[in-house]
Motif scaffolding. Structure first.
Motif, mmCIF file in Angstrom:
data_model
loop_
_atom_site.group_PDB
_atom_site.id
_atom_site.type_symbol
_atom_site.label_atom_id
_atom_site.label_comp_id
_atom_site.label_asym_id
_atom_site.label_seq_id
_atom_site.Cartn_x
_atom_site.Cartn_y
_atom_site.Cartn_z
ATOM 1 N N VAL A 127 -27.679 36.730 32.385
ATOM 2 C CA VAL A 127 -28.060 37.965 33.069
ATOM 3 C C VAL A 127 -28.839 37.688 34.351
ATOM 4 C CG1 VAL A 127 -29.506 40.033 32.845
ATOM 5 C CG2 VAL A 127 -28.003 39.352 30.971
ATOM 6 N N LEU A 128 -29.517 36.539 34.435
ATOM 7 C CA LEU A 128 -30.322 36.229 35.612
ATOM 8 C C LEU A 128 -29.446 36.152 36.862
ATOM 9 C CD1 LEU A 128 -32.649 33.456 34.107
ATOM 10 C CD2 LEU A 128 -33.162 35.891 34.443
ATOM 11 N N PRO A 129 -29.815 36.808 37.937
ATOM 12 C CA PRO A 129 -28.972 36.857 39.137
ATOM 13 C C PRO A 129 -28.682 35.486 39.745
ATOM 14 C CG PRO A 129 -30.697 38.525 39.250
ATOM 15 C CD PRO A 129 -31.016 37.659 38.073
ATOM 16 N N GLY A 130 -29.573 34.527 39.571
ATOM 17 C CA GLY A 130 -29.377 33.230 40.205
ATOM 18 C C GLY A 130 -28.509 32.254 39.430
ATOM 19 N N THR A 131 -28.025 32.645 38.255
ATOM 20 C CA THR A 131 -27.218 31.723 37.447
ATOM 21 C C THR A 131 -25.868 31.490 38.111
ATOM 22 O OG1 THR A 131 -28.266 32.601 35.451
ATOM 23 C CG2 THR A 131 -26.263 31.282 35.169
ATOM 24 N N PRO A 132 -25.525 30.236 38.444
ATOM 25 C CA PRO A 132 -24.252 29.970 39.115
ATOM 26 C C PRO A 132 -23.068 30.125 38.165
ATOM 27 C CG PRO A 132 -25.353 27.914 38.598
ATOM 28 C CD PRO A 132 -26.315 29.008 38.240
ATOM 29 N N VAL A 133 -21.864 30.166 38.739
ATOM 30 C CA VAL A 133 -20.659 30.347 37.928
ATOM 31 C C VAL A 133 -20.498 29.202 36.931
ATOM 32 C CG1 VAL A 133 -18.134 30.457 38.003
ATOM 33 C CG2 VAL A 133 -19.492 31.716 39.682
ATOM 34 N N GLY A 134 -20.764 27.965 37.392
ATOM 35 C CA GLY A 134 -20.669 26.827 36.480
ATOM 36 C C GLY A 134 -21.606 26.980 35.299
ATOM 37 N N GLY A 135 -22.801 27.497 35.558
ATOM 38 C CA GLY A 135 -23.753 27.744 34.477
ATOM 39 C C GLY A 135 -23.279 28.829 33.531
ATOM 40 N N LEU A 136 -22.668 29.878 34.080
ATOM 41 C CA LEU A 136 -22.122 30.943 33.233
ATOM 42 C C LEU A 136 -21.065 30.401 32.278
ATOM 43 C CD1 LEU A 136 -21.720 33.798 35.882
ATOM 44 C CD2 LEU A 136 -23.467 33.649 34.102
ATOM 45 N N LEU A 137 -20.177 29.558 32.806
ATOM 46 C CA LEU A 137 -19.108 29.003 31.964
ATOM 47 C C LEU A 137 -19.677 28.033 30.927
ATOM 48 C CD1 LEU A 137 -16.301 28.387 34.636
ATOM 49 C CD2 LEU A 137 -16.590 30.337 33.087
ATOM 50 N N ALA A 138 -20.698 27.258 31.316
ATOM 51 C CA ALA A 138 -21.312 26.328 30.368
ATOM 52 C C ALA A 138 -21.994 27.086 29.227
ATOM 53 C CB ALA A 138 -22.322 25.441 31.091
ATOM 54 N N LEU A 139 -22.685 28.169 29.570
ATOM 55 C CA LEU A 139 -23.332 28.983 28.536
ATOM 56 C C LEU A 139 -22.291 29.642 27.634
ATOM 57 C CD1 LEU A 139 -26.097 30.560 30.775
ATOM 58 C CD2 LEU A 139 -26.476 28.980 28.867
ATOM 59 N N ARG A 140 -21.162 30.016 28.211
ATOM 60 C CA ARG A 140 -20.067 30.571 27.400
ATOM 61 C C ARG A 140 -19.594 29.533 26.379
ATOM 62 N NH1 ARG A 140 -17.598 32.590 24.233
ATOM 63 N NH2 ARG A 140 -15.575 33.621 24.315
ATOM 64 N N CYS A 141 -19.538 28.275 26.786
ATOM 65 C CA CYS A 141 -19.135 27.202 25.864
ATOM 66 C C CYS A 141 -20.154 27.041 24.737
ATOM 67 C CB CYS A 141 -18.993 25.883 26.624
ATOM 68 S SG CYS A 141 -17.492 25.743 27.602
#
Length: 449
Positions: A127-141
């Protein structure tokens, strides 16, 4: 723990079966009569698990949809948007095999609560605005890796909460029904949320659902000891792999696992190819929605009927025949039928999955209690992985063949594979159960005559 030569539904049990630990006493289900799902909801611990399952499932579905939209808005890439969904399946095999020991090594309540908290934490960072796309996908994993451990632990815990007889079977059935219903409703709820909230706003709500699920499990279930004490603090990987090896080395358990895995691997073909098939027969978005909904609706209806109308013995009796026939309706795709016949075939294919209710009882009877958590986690991991493989293979085949031929071939090849597997499961069945099923089948025939 019953041996393979016993049918737990037929074995005499204590009248009090299991206590929920909070004053609830559950009377054992009579093997000769089905009382439906009511007695399962009489168990206070199960009510907590049921509601927690619903909340966490809605959280997963809505967060997946919101994250897909968010990634697409940030990147404009259809590939990365689709990859967000794919990452929900990829970690299952890894986590379900290498982390399965968690389900038996630690107390179930602790594992379930920690899994929910990890998911809530991952969503909170997304939810944090600064989270990059790579971080979003890693958290999804990370969320996807937690899922098989959570599901396997919860499945094993149900046997502790409900006992190993008919209440366990009906409890598992209810959780499956909720899963299918949530899939039908979850994307609709997610779409409504995204109509009034930003993707990050919708994900904030899902973080709350994970926290509520954790609270329900922490306050509404009993703290039971771990099933396994083998291994030291650093032996989790070894314990997980050795547990998987022990489960797969048993011919009976291996056959039952494959009976859980193979039919879904083939039955996903029409769902994976629903959009191309709708285009092939020239129908619009509304018809596509019907194609996507028909199979879950058939599964829910059949599971409700089998769970409420059939006795435990009859559920056991139909397992192999229903599994063998479940994929046959897909063969009608070879005729390239219209919408009415197609929807009916999909609903029948969904109804065929009701064999799993009886199969659940066979599986819990065959697996030693010390391995139950790892076996359930492996079951979940294999199920999700092979469904992903089935989707990929169906898509690959549709690159070279017409869609209707691919689906029909999946139905025909799947039926042949399942028939061979049915023979193997039949060969490994305990002799007492075979005699019971033959006798019950003869009695049923005489009664109907």
């Amino acid at each position: 723990m019953p041996t393979d030569t016993e049918n737990p539904a037929e074995r005499p049990r204590d009248a009090t079966n299991r206590s929920s630990g909070a004053g609830d006493v559950v009377e054992a289900a009579a093997p000769s009569a089905s009382r439906g799902y009511g007695p399962v909801f009489a168990v206070r611990e199960f009510r907590a698990v049921f509601l927690a399952h619903l909340l966490s499932l809605l959280g997963v579905i809505v967060s997946e949809l919101a994250l897909t939209v968010l990634v697409y808005r940030l990147t404009g890439s259809p590939l990365l948007s689709a990859l967000t969904f794919a990452l929900g399946l990829l970690p299952y095999l890894f986590a379900g095999t290498l982390l399965a020991g968690i389900a038996d090594r630690y107390p179930a309540r602790r594992v379930l609560v920690v899994c929910d908290l990890i998911c809530a934490g991952c969503v909170a960072v997304m939810v944090l605005p600064g989270t990059p796309v790579g971080g979003l996908l890693a958290l999804r994993c990370v969320i996807a890796a937690v899922s098989p451990v959570f599901t396997g632990t919860r499945m094993a815990a149900l046997a502790d909460i409900l006992g190993e007889g008919d209440l366990f079977v009906l409890g598992r059935s209810l959780l499956r029904i909720v899963s299918q219903t949530a899939l039908l409703a979850g994307f609709g709820v997610g779409g409504l949320l995204l109509a009034v909230l930003s993707p990050r706003g919708a994900m904030t709500i899902t973080a709350v659902t994970f926290l509520c699920s954790a609270a329900l499990l922490r306050l509404g279930t009993r703290d039971r000891p771990a099933r396994s004490t083998e291994g030291g603090g650093g032996a989790l990987l070894k314990e997980s792999v050795s547990g998987a090896r022990a489960v797969l080395a048993d011919r009976r358990i291996r056959g039952l696992l494959l009976l859980f895995w193979l039919p879904p691997m083939f039955v996903v073909a029409p769902e994976a190819l629903a959009a191309p098939y709708a285009d092939e027969i020239g129908v619009g978005p509304v018809a596509l929605g019907l194609l996507m909904c028909a199979m879950p609706v058939g599964q829910i209806a059949a599971e409700l009927y089998v769970g409420t109308a059939l006795t435990p013995r009859l559920r056991s009796l139909i397992v192999l025949s229903a599994a063998a026939a479940g994929l046959l309706p897909l063969v009608v795709y070879g005729l390239r039928p219209g919408m009415v016949v197609t929807v009916l075939a999909l609903a029948l294919a969904g109804a065929g999955s009701a064999y799993v209710i009886g199969l659940d009882q066979w599986f819990v009877a065959a697996v030693p209690e010390a391995l139950r958590g790892r076996a359930m986690t492996l079951l979940t991991a294999g199920l999700m992985t092979l469904q992903g493989v089935g989707m990929a293979l169906a898509g690959l085949a549709a690159e070279f063949l017409p869609v209707h031929q691919v689906v029909a071939a999946a139905g025909a090849m799947g039926t042949l594979c399942v028939l061979l597997l049915v023979l193997e499961v039949r060969r490994t069945a305990p002799a007492d159960r075979i005699r019971t099923e033959v006798r019950d089948g003869a009695d049923q025939h005489m009664t109907s005559g």
